[in-house]
Write a protein that holds these residues in place. Sequence first.
Motif, PDB file in Angstrom:
ATOM      1  N   VAL A 188       0.866  -1.240   0.061  1.00 25.83           N
ATOM      2  CA  VAL A 188       0.111   0.090   0.088  1.00 25.83           C
ATOM      3  C   VAL A 188       0.878   1.040  -0.103  1.00 25.83           C
ATOM      4  N   ARG A 189       0.645   2.201  -1.071  1.00 18.19           N
ATOM      5  CA  ARG A 189       1.401   3.508  -0.921  1.00 18.19           C
ATOM      6  C   ARG A 189       0.725   4.484  -0.466  1.00 18.19           C
ATOM      7  N   TYR A 190       1.225   5.331   0.598  1.00 15.28           N
ATOM      8  CA  TYR A 190       0.645   6.581   1.072  1.00 15.28           C
ATOM      9  C   TYR A 190       1.210   7.700   0.424  1.00 15.28           C
ATOM     10  N   GLN A 191       0.419   8.709   0.040  1.00 17.53           N
ATOM     11  CA  GLN A 191       0.903   9.864  -0.913  1.00 17.53           C
ATOM     12  C   GLN A 191      -0.027  10.809  -0.682  1.00 17.53           C
ATOM     13  N   THR A 192       0.279  12.156  -1.196  1.00 20.49           N
ATOM     14  CA  THR A 192      -0.419  13.402  -0.872  1.00 20.49           C
ATOM     15  C   THR A 192      -0.120  14.046  -2.415  1.00 20.49           C
ATOM     16  N   VAL A 193      -1.273  14.562  -2.930  1.00 24.97           N
ATOM     17  CA  VAL A 193      -1.548  15.439  -4.114  1.00 24.97           C
ATOM     18  C   VAL A 193      -2.140  16.829  -3.784  1.00 24.97           C
ATOM     19  N   ARG A 194      -1.874  17.847  -4.498  1.00 21.39           N
ATOM     20  CA  ARG A 194      -2.232  19.101  -4.431  1.00 21.39           C
ATOM     21  C   ARG A 194      -3.654  19.114  -5.256  1.00 21.39           C
ATOM     22  N   VAL A 195      -4.838  19.542  -4.639  1.00 21.00           N
ATOM     23  CA  VAL A 195      -5.960  19.435  -5.249  1.00 21.00           C
ATOM     24  C   VAL A 195      -6.956  20.634  -4.937  1.00 21.00           C
ATOM     25  N   ASN A 196      -7.134  21.728  -5.748  1.00 19.34           N
ATOM     26  CA  ASN A 196      -7.996  22.994  -5.248  1.00 19.34           C
ATOM     27  C   ASN A 196      -7.063  23.865  -4.194  1.00 19.34           C
ATOM     28  N   ASP A 197      -5.733  23.844  -4.032  1.00 21.96           N
ATOM     29  CA  ASP A 197      -4.973  24.527  -3.099  1.00 21.96           C
ATOM     30  C   ASP A 197      -4.899  23.646  -1.772  1.00 21.96           C
ATOM     31  N   GLN A 198      -5.404  22.405  -1.767  1.00 22.28           N
ATOM     32  CA  GLN A 198      -5.393  21.691  -0.478  1.00 22.28           C
ATOM     33  C   GLN A 198      -4.637  20.315  -0.780  1.00 22.28           C
ATOM     34  N   ASP A 199      -3.942  19.781   0.542  1.00 26.12           N
ATOM     35  CA  ASP A 199      -3.338  18.825   0.311  1.00 26.12           C
ATOM     36  C   ASP A 199      -4.129  17.774   0.554  1.00 26.12           C
ATOM     37  N   VAL A 200      -4.237  16.729  -0.325  1.00 25.54           N
ATOM     38  CA  VAL A 200      -5.144  15.411  -0.268  1.00 25.54           C
ATOM     39  C   VAL A 200      -4.366  14.330  -0.108  1.00 25.54           C
ATOM     40  N   PHE A 201      -4.288  13.721   1.126  1.00 28.29           N
ATOM     41  CA  PHE A 201      -3.848  12.285   1.486  1.00 28.29           C
ATOM     42  C   PHE A 201      -4.544  11.258   0.787  1.00 28.29           C
ATOM     43  N   TYR A 202      -3.826  10.494   0.252  1.00 27.37           N
ATOM     44  CA  TYR A 202      -4.613   9.118   0.080  1.00 27.37           C
ATOM     45  C   TYR A 202      -3.838   7.536  -0.081  1.00 27.37           C
ATOM     46  N   ARG A 203      -4.286   6.625  -0.154  1.00 25.59           N
ATOM     47  CA  ARG A 203      -3.796   5.438  -0.011  1.00 25.59           C
ATOM     48  C   ARG A 203      -4.266   4.654  -1.498  1.00 25.59           C
ATOM     49  N   GLU A 204      -3.113   4.052  -1.874  1.00 23.25           N
ATOM     50  CA  GLU A 204      -3.362   3.372  -3.083  1.00 23.25           C
ATOM     51  C   GLU A 204      -2.683   2.071  -3.107  1.00 23.25           C
ATOM     52  N   ALA A 205      -3.171   1.057  -3.702  1.00 25.03           N
ATOM     53  CA  ALA A 205      -2.473  -0.333  -4.066  1.00 25.03           C
ATOM     54  C   ALA A 205      -3.171  -0.844  -5.290  1.00 25.03           C
ATOM     55  N   GLY A 206      -2.085  -2.015  -5.773  1.00 22.74           N
ATOM     56  CA  GLY A 206      -2.748  -2.734  -7.000  1.00 22.74           C
ATOM     57  C   GLY A 206      -2.068  -2.254  -8.151  1.00 22.74           C
ATOM     58  N   SER A 207      -2.354  -2.846  -9.121  1.00 19.23           N
ATOM     59  CA  SER A 207      -1.790  -2.471 -10.607  1.00 19.23           C
ATOM     60  C   SER A 207      -2.805  -1.469 -11.280  1.00 19.23           C
ATOM     61  N   LYS A 208      -2.205  -0.388 -11.911  1.00 19.42           N
ATOM     62  CA  LYS A 208      -3.028   0.656 -12.473  1.00 19.42           C
ATOM     63  C   LYS A 208      -3.859   0.159 -13.567  1.00 19.42           C
TER      64      LYS A 208
END
Length: 297
Positions: A14-34
């Motif tokens: 499981v990968r734990y990452q953050t992206v910027r959306v509408n001037d906010q930091d959005v933390f998310y979890r992601e796993a599996g093949s894209k």
Amino acid sequence: MTAVSAPSLAVLPVRYQTVRVNDQDVFYREAGSKSSSTILLLHGFPTSSNMFRNLIPRLASSFHVVTPDYPGFGMSSMPDHKNFSYTFENLTNIVEGFVETLGLGKYSMYVMDYGAPIGYRLALRQPDRVQALIVQNGNAYDEGLLKFWDPIKAYWAAPTPENRKALLFLVDQKSTQWQYENGVADKTLLDPTTWVLDQVGLDRPGNSDIQLDLFLSYGTNVPLYPEFQAFFRKYQPPTLIVWGKNDFIFPAEGAAPYRRDLKNLEIHLLDTGHFALETHGEEIAGRIEEFLKKQKL
């Protein structure tokens, strides 16, 4: 030396990452093949993507699984409620921006509690992207708003300081723990760190105002129920309902009405409460795999 046999099924990270959306930091979890079919998991109150911590690796060998924290929840930004509009419309804006940022073209949605109106609002904007629904104690019908909602409905009708203050009990430790324990027969199955972690988030300075704003905004979802239902009827997304039938917040009465609008539908009422994944996670995971396989997703 005795050889150790490899597990039959690899456990993907499981990968734990953050992206910027509408001037906010959005933390998310992601796993599996894209390259696999995507499931977008949308959490409820008062938790975060942490509610899916066990489900994500369980599904990752078969699906691309993604789950964000909304602003004000979990590890995402928590701007002051005076500077950021904590409404369901705006949280949907964030989730929509998140979907676009990650390039999720088509996806199934797992919606629970707050995740249901956010997910259904998103579906109204992107109806052709929704491949299937997994609904766990997520309401879209008037029948599902019973006694628990009476003080919140009073706040919708008259958003006075008094009615707002009367809802503060919903963000205290006792209520948070109750959400996990109510309706659960074997409480030894519950991990107490879940409500402790949720309460840490709720106890941050300013977070109670965020939650009270969202309690008020929840009233804007109810007039959209007919639009949600029209989406179900028109697009007929294959839908799996896995519902904790002992839930006092979103009781089982909210599950049955989905039959009125959806043809490709399975309903499983589970002998548990609001946070059904805590006690029935393996059963829910198995049903998701089986159901989406039948849909060739």
